[in-house]
Motif scaffolding. Structure first.
Motif, PDB file in Angstrom:
ATOM      1  N   GLU A   1      57.265  58.961  68.915  1.00 42.20           N
ATOM      2  CA  GLU A   1      57.251  58.572  67.378  1.00 42.20           C
ATOM      3  C   GLU A   1      58.634  58.450  66.761  1.00 42.20           C
ATOM      4  OE1 GLU A   1      54.478  58.278  65.357  1.00 42.20           O
ATOM      5  OE2 GLU A   1      53.390  58.003  67.231  1.00 42.20           O
ATOM      6  N   ILE A   2      58.869  57.702  65.872  1.00 44.83           N
ATOM      7  CA  ILE A   2      60.509  57.589  65.285  1.00 44.83           C
ATOM      8  C   ILE A   2      60.525  58.392  63.990  1.00 44.83           C
ATOM      9  CG2 ILE A   2      62.039  55.879  64.228  1.00 44.83           C
ATOM     10  CD1 ILE A   2      61.687  55.614  67.594  1.00 44.83           C
ATOM     11  N   ILE A   3      61.438  58.988  63.908  1.00 42.80           N
ATOM     12  CA  ILE A   3      61.942  59.769  62.756  1.00 42.80           C
ATOM     13  C   ILE A   3      63.297  59.159  62.203  1.00 42.80           C
ATOM     14  CG2 ILE A   3      62.569  62.030  61.628  1.00 42.80           C
ATOM     15  CD1 ILE A   3      60.924  63.402  63.757  1.00 42.80           C
ATOM     16  N   PHE A   4      63.420  58.893  60.872  1.00 45.91           N
ATOM     17  CA  PHE A   4      64.643  58.558  60.248  1.00 45.91           C
ATOM     18  C   PHE A   4      65.148  59.578  59.354  1.00 45.91           C
ATOM     19  CE2 PHE A   4      63.262  53.927  61.459  1.00 45.91           C
ATOM     20  CZ  PHE A   4      64.463  53.858  62.137  1.00 45.91           C
ATOM     21  N   GLU A   5      66.491  59.600  59.087  1.00 49.78           N
ATOM     22  CA  GLU A   5      66.851  60.613  58.128  1.00 49.78           C
ATOM     23  C   GLU A   5      67.883  59.827  57.115  1.00 49.78           C
ATOM     24  OE1 GLU A   5      68.931  63.373  60.487  1.00 49.78           O
ATOM     25  OE2 GLU A   5      67.377  64.317  61.567  1.00 49.78           O
ATOM     26  N   PRO A   6      67.502  58.784  56.413  1.00 50.42           N
ATOM     27  CA  PRO A   6      68.397  57.979  55.515  1.00 50.42           C
ATOM     28  C   PRO A   6      68.697  58.903  54.263  1.00 50.42           C
ATOM     29  CG  PRO A   6      66.039  57.345  55.418  1.00 50.42           C
ATOM     30  CD  PRO A   6      66.117  58.330  56.430  1.00 50.42           C
ATOM     31  N   GLY A   7      69.992  58.865  53.917  1.00 50.25           N
ATOM     32  CA  GLY A   7      70.381  59.396  52.643  1.00 50.25           C
ATOM     33  C   GLY A   7      70.667  58.413  51.842  1.00 50.25           C
ATOM     34  N   ARG A   8      71.983  57.903  52.067  1.00 48.61           N
ATOM     35  CA  ARG A   8      72.801  56.862  51.175  1.00 48.61           C
ATOM     36  C   ARG A   8      72.040  55.766  50.888  1.00 48.61           C
ATOM     37  NH1 ARG A   8      78.616  56.840  51.393  1.00 48.61           N
ATOM     38  NH2 ARG A   8      78.249  57.723  53.568  1.00 48.61           N
ATOM     39  N   SER A   9      71.312  55.067  51.826  1.00 46.77           N
ATOM     40  CA  SER A   9      70.530  53.805  51.621  1.00 46.77           C
ATOM     41  C   SER A   9      69.264  53.882  50.892  1.00 46.77           C
ATOM     42  CB  SER A   9      70.232  53.134  53.070  1.00 46.77           C
ATOM     43  OG  SER A   9      69.590  54.040  53.865  1.00 46.77           O
ATOM     44  N   ILE A  10      68.970  55.196  50.544  1.00 43.94           N
ATOM     45  CA  ILE A  10      67.816  55.425  49.553  1.00 43.94           C
ATOM     46  C   ILE A  10      68.360  55.804  48.330  1.00 43.94           C
ATOM     47  CG2 ILE A  10      65.846  57.266  48.988  1.00 43.94           C
ATOM     48  CD1 ILE A  10      65.498  55.455  51.720  1.00 43.94           C
ATOM     49  N   CYS A  11      69.498  56.602  47.993  1.00 44.56           N
ATOM     50  CA  CYS A  11      69.790  56.866  46.835  1.00 44.56           C
ATOM     51  C   CYS A  11      71.211  56.626  46.440  1.00 44.56           C
ATOM     52  CB  CYS A  11      69.608  58.446  46.685  1.00 44.56           C
ATOM     53  SG  CYS A  11      70.804  59.449  47.625  1.00 44.56           S
ATOM     54  N   GLY A  12      72.141  55.939  47.288  1.00 44.29           N
ATOM     55  CA  GLY A  12      73.297  55.281  46.910  1.00 44.29           C
ATOM     56  C   GLY A  12      73.482  54.762  45.477  1.00 44.29           C
ATOM     57  N   ASN A  13      72.864  53.674  45.607  1.00 42.13           N
ATOM     58  CA  ASN A  13      72.757  52.883  44.402  1.00 42.13           C
ATOM     59  C   ASN A  13      72.007  53.142  43.079  1.00 42.13           C
ATOM     60  OD1 ASN A  13      70.580  51.681  45.296  1.00 42.13           O
ATOM     61  ND2 ASN A  13      71.269  49.541  45.120  1.00 42.13           N
ATOM     62  N   THR A  14      71.396  54.208  43.448  1.00 39.32           N
ATOM     63  CA  THR A  14      70.320  54.697  42.508  1.00 39.32           C
ATOM     64  C   THR A  14      71.111  55.563  41.105  1.00 39.32           C
ATOM     65  OG1 THR A  14      69.709  56.861  43.195  1.00 39.32           O
ATOM     66  CG2 THR A  14      68.293  55.142  43.955  1.00 39.32           C
ATOM     67  N   GLY A  15      72.353  55.676  41.227  1.00 38.12           N
ATOM     68  CA  GLY A  15      73.182  56.571  40.540  1.00 38.12           C
ATOM     69  C   GLY A  15      74.553  55.707  39.913  1.00 38.12           C
ATOM     70  N   VAL A  16      74.747  56.257  38.682  1.00 39.30           N
ATOM     71  CA  VAL A  16      76.281  55.736  38.151  1.00 39.30           C
ATOM     72  C   VAL A  16      76.688  57.085  37.540  1.00 39.30           C
ATOM     73  CG1 VAL A  16      75.547  53.475  38.152  1.00 39.30           C
ATOM     74  CG2 VAL A  16      75.211  54.795  36.211  1.00 39.30           C
ATOM     75  N   LEU A  17      78.087  57.119  37.362  1.00 42.56           N
ATOM     76  CA  LEU A  17      78.618  58.381  36.818  1.00 42.56           C
ATOM     77  C   LEU A  17      79.153  57.679  35.368  1.00 42.56           C
ATOM     78  CD1 LEU A  17      79.787  61.058  36.516  1.00 42.56           C
ATOM     79  CD2 LEU A  17      81.537  60.475  37.953  1.00 42.56           C
ATOM     80  N   ILE A  18      78.781  58.264  34.238  1.00 38.05           N
ATOM     81  CA  ILE A  18      79.269  57.644  33.029  1.00 38.05           C
ATOM     82  C   ILE A  18      80.460  58.181  32.226  1.00 38.05           C
ATOM     83  CG2 ILE A  18      78.267  56.876  30.599  1.00 38.05           C
ATOM     84  CD1 ILE A  18      77.104  55.166  33.008  1.00 38.05           C
ATOM     85  N   SER A  19      81.378  57.903  32.185  1.00 41.51           N
ATOM     86  CA  SER A  19      82.667  58.457  31.524  1.00 41.51           C
ATOM     87  C   SER A  19      83.255  58.058  30.230  1.00 41.51           C
ATOM     88  CB  SER A  19      83.688  58.630  32.706  1.00 41.51           C
ATOM     89  OG  SER A  19      84.771  59.379  32.474  1.00 41.51           O
ATOM     90  N   LYS A  20      84.115  58.754  29.608  1.00 43.11           N
ATOM     91  CA  LYS A  20      84.608  58.284  28.389  1.00 43.11           C
ATOM     92  C   LYS A  20      86.230  58.128  28.613  1.00 43.11           C
ATOM     93  CE  LYS A  20      84.509  60.694  24.480  1.00 43.11           C
ATOM     94  NZ  LYS A  20      83.737  61.212  23.401  1.00 43.11           N
ATOM     95  N   VAL A  21      86.852  57.099  28.063  1.00 38.54           N
ATOM     96  CA  VAL A  21      88.208  57.087  28.209  1.00 38.54           C
ATOM     97  C   VAL A  21      88.996  57.905  27.275  1.00 38.54           C
ATOM     98  CG1 VAL A  21      90.441  55.521  27.620  1.00 38.54           C
ATOM     99  CG2 VAL A  21      88.215  54.581  28.724  1.00 38.54           C
ATOM    100  N   ILE A  22      89.712  58.959  27.696  1.00 33.67           N
ATOM    101  CA  ILE A  22      90.402  59.888  26.941  1.00 33.67           C
ATOM    102  C   ILE A  22      91.533  59.323  26.357  1.00 33.67           C
ATOM    103  CG2 ILE A  22      91.384  62.346  26.619  1.00 33.67           C
ATOM    104  CD1 ILE A  22      89.713  63.061  29.152  1.00 33.67           C
TER     105      ILE A  22
END
Ligand code: LLP
Length: 411
Positions: free
Chosen positions: A270-291
């Protein structure tokens, strides 16, 4: 499919103009897309459909409870590396029988907890750890399923700091020593050796290192079959990379899948995979304000309110995360423009462009692809609280983790 796009000069994530969220939530904040998360998990699953693997999401890449609960609903298991991550996975409702535990330094407390919970596999990384597992298993009067993490001495052709499969890396056990352990398995009365695992690194874009790993594991498996070891699982770890800019190619999951299918058939496991980045990498952005925008000799700094404590990947690995304005305008400044944070370190810098649109105090920007190893690598450096985490679902959004109270740091 990418759920982050401009519509009429405004940046949208799913059906929400991100500028709408900034009117309610203090920056910086992490913004996730549920549709993107579901798409990525289902896409990964579909790519490997003929293999029917157990997909154990790598919790270290993003340990937000709500996101993990959503992955659980899609059938995900978990790859954890600490008692904290194990507790999060269990709280998200993931069955212990879908949890694997890796890491070179699991403590007695951590092993005892994992053994009591009867998780699927403890992936051991040294002989000393195997002895410890046997001892703790005996104390608990339980037979424990163990995998041995192999160090195949194969280069992942990725950033040195996230490469884990060479013999001088601290991870895993060489094949020779693993063979000895299997030969002496009767020393470990309370252990059932059911798997070998491997993880040679992260953000791997080239198929060749994976090919080499599969070949090496097949040869090794033949050898251990001869001494009567028939593994139930082979855990292939994570590591499949994602594009961080338009010029990056996508990792070809289908090609990898074809190789793994052949591998599974020849090895009958049986095969097990442990993906992290390929599941959640592009699911998030960081929003920031110009000081402040700041002119300097030959360049322009844009000082934003997100910093290396919110996203350390550029400082730590030289990673390039693209930055987009939330509102496009037509005034281009033809000058080197460098986005930096307010933290007192020169390495608190994100990315530079030869030209960029004009940005003023109070304008907002979006740092892309921070879903993996963004919040999970954050710190309180410069006594800066952890930023809030928000989840978008189609045309709604909600806070899934509040911004850390500053007072909690002043004690
Ligand atoms: N399994 C094991 C045993 C791991 O050590 C890792 C990641 C994974 C799975 C998941 O790998 P992924 O599919 O996400 O590549 N902080 C770095 C990445 C460190 C990865 C550590 N291990 C970064 O921001 O690039």
């Amino acid at each position: 499919m990418n759920f982050l796009k401009f519509k009429n000069k405004k940046l949208f994530f799913e059906n929400i103009a991100i500028s709408k969220v900034t009117t309610r939530v203090k920056t910086p904040f992490y913004l996730y897309s549920l549709s993107q998360l579901r798409f990525n998990f289902n896409n990964f699953k579909k790519s490997f459909i003929k293999i029917n693997p157990l997909i154990c999401f790598s919790v270290k890449s993003n340990s937000n409870l709500k996101l993990i609960s959503e992955l659980k609903k899609l059938g995900s298991g978990a790859d954890v590396v600490s008692i904290g991550e194990l507790k999060i996975a269990l709280k998200a409702g993931i069955s212990p029988k879908k949890i694997v535990f890796s890491g070179v330094g699991k403590t007695e407390e951590e092993l005892d907890f994992a053994i009591k919970k009867e998780i699927l596999l403890i992936n051991a990384e040294s002989e000393a750890e195997i002895r410890a597992i046997n001892k703790i298993a005996k104390k608990n009067n339980k037979i424990v399923s163990v995998g041995i993490r192999i160090n195949p001495n194969i280069s992942a052709k990725t950033n040195k700091k996230i490469s884990t499969g060479k013999k001088d890396n601290k991870f895993g056990i060489s094949m020779n020593v693993c063979l000895e352990i299997f030969n002496n398995q009767y020393h470990y009365e309370y252990i059932k050796f059911e798997a070998i695992s491997v993880h040679i690194g992260s953000q791997i874009m080239d198929i060749n290192p994976f090919k080499k790993v599969l070949n090496a594991l097949s040869n090794f498996n033949k050898k251990i079959n001869l001494i009567g070891i028939n593994l139930k699982y082979i855990d292939l770890g994570g590591g499949t990379g994602i594009p961080y800019s338009n010029s990056d190619k996508k990792f070809n999951l289908k090609e990898y899948s074809n190789l793994v299918l052949k591998f599974k058939k020849t090895n009958n496991v049986e095969i097990i995979f442990e993906p992290g980045r390929s599941i959640c990498g592009n699911t998030g952005v960081l929003i920031s304000k110009v000081i402040y925008p700041k002119d300097a000799p030959g360049k322009k700094f844009i000082v934003i309110d997100a910093a290396m404590n919110d996203l350390i990947r550029p400082a730590l690995y030289g990673a390039k995360h693209q930055i987009y304005p939330l509102l496009k305008n037509n005034s281009i400044v033809k000058k080197n423009t460098e986005f930096v944070g307010p933290v007192c370190e020169s390495s608190d810098t994100f990315i530079s462009y030869n030209k960029y649109q004009k940005l003023n105090e109070g304008d907002y920007v979006c740092i892309d692809n921070i879903g993996a190893y963004g919040r999970s690598l954050a710190s309180n450096y410069n006594t800066r609280p952890y930023s809030a985490e928000i989840l978008i679902n189609k045309n709604k959004y909600k806070i899934i983790k509040q911004r850390q109270k500053l007072e909690s740091l002043i004690n």
